[in-house]
Motif scaffolding. Structure first.
Motif, PDB file in Angstrom:
ATOM      1  N   ALA A   1      -0.251 -10.024   8.558  1.00 49.22           N
ATOM      2  CA  ALA A   1       0.556  -9.321   7.556  1.00 49.22           C
ATOM      3  C   ALA A   1       0.494  -7.825   7.813  1.00 49.22           C
ATOM      4  O   ALA A   1      -0.526  -7.292   8.250  1.00 49.22           O
ATOM      5  CB  ALA A   1       0.051  -9.623   6.152  1.00 49.22           C
ATOM      6  N   GLU A   2       1.619  -7.148   7.549  1.00 49.10           N
ATOM      7  CA  GLU A   2       1.673  -5.691   7.647  1.00 49.10           C
ATOM      8  C   GLU A   2       1.149  -5.094   6.350  1.00 49.10           C
ATOM      9  O   GLU A   2       0.802  -5.813   5.421  1.00 49.10           O
ATOM     10  CB  GLU A   2       3.112  -5.253   7.890  1.00 49.10           C
ATOM     11  N   SER A   3       1.142  -3.790   6.252  1.00 49.27           N
ATOM     12  CA  SER A   3       0.626  -3.144   5.051  1.00 49.27           C
ATOM     13  C   SER A   3       1.565  -3.336   3.860  1.00 49.27           C
ATOM     14  O   SER A   3       2.765  -3.542   4.011  1.00 49.27           O
ATOM     15  CB  SER A   3       0.384  -1.657   5.300  1.00 49.27           C
ATOM     16  N   ILE A   4       0.980  -3.273   2.677  1.00 54.85           N
ATOM     17  CA  ILE A   4       1.712  -3.425   1.420  1.00 54.85           C
ATOM     18  C   ILE A   4       2.427  -2.118   1.099  1.00 54.85           C
ATOM     19  O   ILE A   4       1.881  -1.040   1.290  1.00 54.85           O
ATOM     20  CB  ILE A   4       0.741  -3.761   0.271  1.00 54.85           C
ATOM     21  N   SER A   5       3.650  -2.227   0.584  1.00 49.73           N
ATOM     22  CA  SER A   5       4.373  -1.034   0.135  1.00 49.73           C
ATOM     23  C   SER A   5       5.026  -1.318  -1.214  1.00 49.73           C
ATOM     24  O   SER A   5       5.180  -2.472  -1.612  1.00 49.73           O
ATOM     25  CB  SER A   5       5.426  -0.614   1.162  1.00 49.73           C
ATOM     26  N   GLU A   6       5.396  -0.242  -1.894  1.00 45.12           N
ATOM     27  CA  GLU A   6       6.117  -0.372  -3.154  1.00 45.12           C
ATOM     28  C   GLU A   6       7.559  -0.750  -2.835  1.00 45.12           C
ATOM     29  O   GLU A   6       8.192  -0.124  -1.999  1.00 45.12           O
ATOM     30  CB  GLU A   6       6.113   0.961  -3.913  1.00 45.12           C
ATOM     31  N   ALA A   7       8.074  -1.765  -3.498  1.00 52.47           N
ATOM     32  CA  ALA A   7       9.472  -2.162  -3.294  1.00 52.47           C
ATOM     33  C   ALA A   7      10.369  -1.233  -4.103  1.00 52.47           C
ATOM     34  O   ALA A   7       9.936  -0.625  -5.076  1.00 52.47           O
ATOM     35  CB  ALA A   7       9.677  -3.605  -3.724  1.00 52.47           C
TER      36      ALA A   7
END
Length: 75
Positions: free
Chosen positions: A29-35
């Protein structure tokens, strides 16, 4: 900056967020970001994560931070 985020009252990593969306383990998984959107069910914040559930597939998934709603970009 830490990549851990709070989702439904618990800390998650990018891998565990992808697993919540997918319903099973993912390869990477890539890094989490705000949608750039709000949850269609409760109106709260949504997180986005890109992940590989298999060697041949890349999926972008979205998960509400407060309720059970999630979605992927699969057709």
């Amino acid at each position: 900056m830490s990549q851990n985020r709070v989702v439904q009252g618990r800390m998650v990593t990018a891998d565990s967020l992808a697993e919540l969306i997918e319903g099973e383990s993912v390869m990477e998984a890539e890094s989490i970001s705000e949608a750039d959107r709000d949850c269609p069910e409760c109106g709260e914040s949504v997180l986005e994560v890109g992940y590989m559930p298999s060697v041949t597939e890349f999926v972008t998934g979205w998960k509400c931070q407060e309720c059970d709603w999630s979605e992927t970009d699969r057709d």
